[in-house]
Design an enzyme around this catalytic site. Structure first.
Site, short mmCIF file in Angstrom:
data_model
loop_
_atom_site.label_atom_id
_atom_site.label_comp_id
_atom_site.label_asym_id
_atom_site.label_seq_id
_atom_site.Cartn_x
_atom_site.Cartn_y
_atom_site.Cartn_z
CE LYS A 76 -38.78 -10.93 -5.66
NZ LYS A 76 -38.44 -11.28 -7.01
N1 PMP Z 1 -33.21 -8.63 -9.42
C1 PMP Z 1 -34.47 -9.17 -9.91
C2 PMP Z 1 -35.12 -8.32 -11.09
C3 PMP Z 1 -35.05 -10.10 -9.22
O1 PMP Z 1 -36.01 -10.91 -9.39
C4 PMP Z 1 -34.16 -10.56 -8.17
C5 PMP Z 1 -34.98 -12.04 -7.25
N2 PMP Z 1 -35.80 -11.48 -6.31
C6 PMP Z 1 -33.01 -10.32 -7.66
C7 PMP Z 1 -32.60 -8.96 -8.31
C8 PMP Z 1 -32.22 -10.65 -6.70
O2 PMP Z 1 -33.00 -10.31 -5.24
P1 PMP Z 1 -32.76 -11.17 -4.13
O3 PMP Z 1 -31.42 -11.25 -3.90
O4 PMP Z 1 -33.47 -10.40 -3.00
O5 PMP Z 1 -33.20 -12.54 -4.41
#
Ligand code: PMP
Length: 307
Positions: free
Chosen positions: A159
């Site tokens: 991320k």
């Molecule tokens: N995909 C992307 C591109 C994101 O930015 C997020 C948000 N973090 C998610 C999926 C969902 O991830 P999470 O459930 O860990 O927040």
């Protein structure tokens, strides 16, 4: 910026919001070299609780590891700093933003030997990402003309700040065209994810979600929904999914820390199912939010209660 809370934890210290500044020559600003998290703290009847805190802190360190970023804090130190930020700001519920980035280490894409990343953790009140209404009514989404990055270009499991240029293209194209969110295909033309959410489809009572190998972020909400759905006796399949499976779905929803569980009522102006939150989405939403109002037992120890 306008203060959204009083203090930000910055490299080991609590700094007033207005003073948490960095230099314009910071590496991350020029080259997108940051990794971050989005975490939520919910108000529960036992006090504020950070949802899947350890998994988020671990993903932050995993993202840093992929990019060979040296982060000068341990998993436990990051978690403790996060709890302190919630406490110091007297927050009951919050969106938490930890970020590790390459600071003012000098010009050049490859940072000098022996550098360390800077780390900051902010926490502030933040409501439903796509609006309170969206949780019930659902949103209108479009399939973006922009694909997600290929797996051998930018790693989707990290991320990283730079990834969000892709999200910006996908999300802003959708909004410019009157939709609330954009959905991206991977480089093979199969479903990947939303600009900031993972994707789920319900068809004939089975829950489907794209494989992580379709350049989707390993979402922590995605993982929680897979687990909770299986506990509810719903069959879950992670598999390659086509664009048109969205149109023919009984229900579509998106998941994310910010977006929580948001139904999708139409894709490319084609109505999905009944055109609002469907019954399985509703059941999953209630089970998810039940973790915070006490109706769903926290049997996996997902709540980090702040005392
Ligand atoms: N995909 C992307 C591109 C994101 O930015 C997020 C948000 N973090 C998610 C999926 C969902 O991830 P999470 O459930 O860990 O927040």
């Amino acid at each position: 910026t306008t203060a959204k809370s009083d203090y930000i934890w910055f490299n080991g210290e609590m700094v007033p919001w207005a003073d948490a500044k960095i230099h314009v020559m910071s590496h991350a600003l020029h080259y997108g070299t940051s990794v971050f998290e989005g975490v939520r703290c919910y108000e529960t009847n036992k006090g504020p609780a950070i949802f899947r805190h350890k998994e988020h802190a671990q993903r932050l360190l995993n993202s840093a590891k992929i990019y060979r970023f040296p982060v000068p804090y341990s998993l436990e130190e990051i978690m403790e700093a996060t709890r302190q930020v919630i406490k110091k700001n007297n927050l009951k519920s919050a969106y938490i933003r930890p970020l590790a980035f390459i600071g003012d280490v000098g010009m050049g894409v490859i940072p000098p030997a022996g550098y360390q990343t800077d780390v900051m953790i902010a926490a502030f009140p933040w409501g439903a990402y796509l609006g309170e209404d969206a949780l019930e009514q659902g949103i209108d989404a479009m399939v973006s003309s922009w694909n997600r990055f290929a797996p051998n270009t930018i790693p989707a499991a990290a991320k990283a700040g730079g990834n969000y240029l892709s999200s910006l293209l996908i999300g802003s194209e959708a909004r410019a065209n009157g939709f609330q969110e954009g959905i991206a295909l991977d480089v093979n033309g199969q479903l990947s994810e939303g600009s900031g959410e993972n994707l789920f489809i319900v068809k004939d009572g089975i829950l489907f979600t794209p494989l992580l190998s379709s350049s989707a972020l390993p979402g922590i909400t995605r993982d929680a929904i897979i687990t909770l759905a299986r506990d509810l006796g719903i069959e879950v399949r992670e598999q390659t999914l086509s664009r048109e499976s969205l149109y023919l779905a009984d229900e579509v929803f998106m998941t994310g820390t910010a977006a929580e569980i948001t139904p999708v009522r139409s894709v490319d102006r084609i109505q999905v199912g009944i055109g609002r939150c469907g019954p399985i989405t509703k059941q999953i939403q209630q089970t998810f939010f039940g973790l915070f109002n006490g109706k769903t037992e926290d049997k996996y120890g997902w709540l980090d209660l702040i005392k």
